[in-house]
Design a protein around this motif. Sequence first.
Motif, mmCIF file in Angstrom:
data_model
loop_
_atom_site.group_PDB
_atom_site.id
_atom_site.type_symbol
_atom_site.label_atom_id
_atom_site.label_comp_id
_atom_site.label_asym_id
_atom_site.label_seq_id
_atom_site.Cartn_x
_atom_site.Cartn_y
_atom_site.Cartn_z
ATOM 1 N N SER A 149 0.851 -1.175 0.000
ATOM 2 C CA SER A 149 0.000 0.000 0.000
ATOM 3 C C SER A 149 0.896 1.237 0.000
ATOM 4 N N SER A 150 0.573 2.210 -0.815
ATOM 5 C CA SER A 150 1.402 3.410 -0.935
ATOM 6 C C SER A 150 1.310 4.334 0.272
ATOM 7 N N LEU A 151 0.196 4.314 0.983
ATOM 8 C CA LEU A 151 -0.016 5.281 2.059
ATOM 9 C C LEU A 151 1.096 5.267 3.116
ATOM 10 N N PRO A 152 1.462 4.123 3.725
ATOM 11 C CA PRO A 152 2.538 4.173 4.723
ATOM 12 C C PRO A 152 3.869 4.647 4.133
ATOM 13 N N LEU A 153 4.097 4.341 2.855
ATOM 14 C CA LEU A 153 5.364 4.722 2.227
ATOM 15 C C LEU A 153 5.471 6.240 2.074
ATOM 16 N N VAL A 154 4.376 6.865 1.626
ATOM 17 C CA VAL A 154 4.429 8.323 1.470
ATOM 18 C C VAL A 154 4.392 9.032 2.815
ATOM 19 N N GLN A 155 3.980 8.318 3.856
ATOM 20 C CA GLN A 155 3.985 8.897 5.198
ATOM 21 C C GLN A 155 5.327 8.703 5.900
ATOM 22 N N GLY A 156 6.317 8.169 5.179
ATOM 23 C CA GLY A 156 7.671 8.108 5.715
ATOM 24 C C GLY A 156 8.119 6.784 6.279
ATOM 25 N N ALA A 157 7.446 5.685 5.970
ATOM 26 C CA ALA A 157 7.886 4.372 6.453
ATOM 27 C C ALA A 157 9.323 4.123 6.004
ATOM 28 N N ALA A 158 10.104 3.474 6.853
ATOM 29 C CA ALA A 158 11.507 3.192 6.555
ATOM 30 C C ALA A 158 11.685 1.740 6.144
ATOM 31 N N MET A 159 12.612 1.512 5.194
ATOM 32 C CA MET A 159 13.036 0.163 4.859
ATOM 33 C C MET A 159 14.254 -0.142 5.733
#
Length: 162
Positions: free
Chosen positions: A61-71
Motif C-alpha cells: 500500500s502506498s499510504l505508509p510509504l508516502v507517510q515516511g515508512a523506513a526500509m
Amino acid sequence: MIDYIPPEFEYVPFGSIEASSCAPYVDDLSWRGIMIRMPEEIRLEPDDAPILPICGFYQLSSLPLVQGAAMVVHLRGVNSTMVEEQSGRVVITDGQNEPDIPDPAANEPIDPELWRYKVSTAFFHLNGQSYFREALSPGSYELYVSYGDTKSNIVGFTVNHR
C-alpha cells in the motif's frame, strides 16, 4: 574473490529497481508484501570484504510509504560469533536503492484519501553488509527486510572461509 551459491548472485545490479536474474518473481497482482532472495552460501578469503547481496521485490500500500515508512535490513546470527541482532536503515542517496515511492507535492500535507487504494511496487538490490556495524564472519545467519510494519520472508545463509 567471493563465490556465491547459487551463482546468479555474483552479478547483482546494486541500486537498481529493475527486475534481475536474482530477484524474486511474483505474478499475483493481489499479493501484498515483501519477498527477498539471497545466496545460500558465501565463500570468501579471510581478508576479503564481504558483500551480501539481497535481491527483493515489494508490492505494498502506498499510504505508509508516502507517510515516511523506513526500509530496514535485519540480521541475526544463528551459529556465529555475532552476539546481538543488527539492523540498518536503507539510506536513499541520489536514487541509489531508492524504492518506487510516490512523491506527494513538496511541503503539502499528505491527504490519506489520495493514497488509500494505491499500490507501490519495486524491485530492490542491496549490499546488506553496508547496513551492519560488524563485518560478517564465518557462521550461519538469518536475514529479513522490513518496510514500515511489513516484514519479508526470513532467509538463512552461511558465510565460509575458503
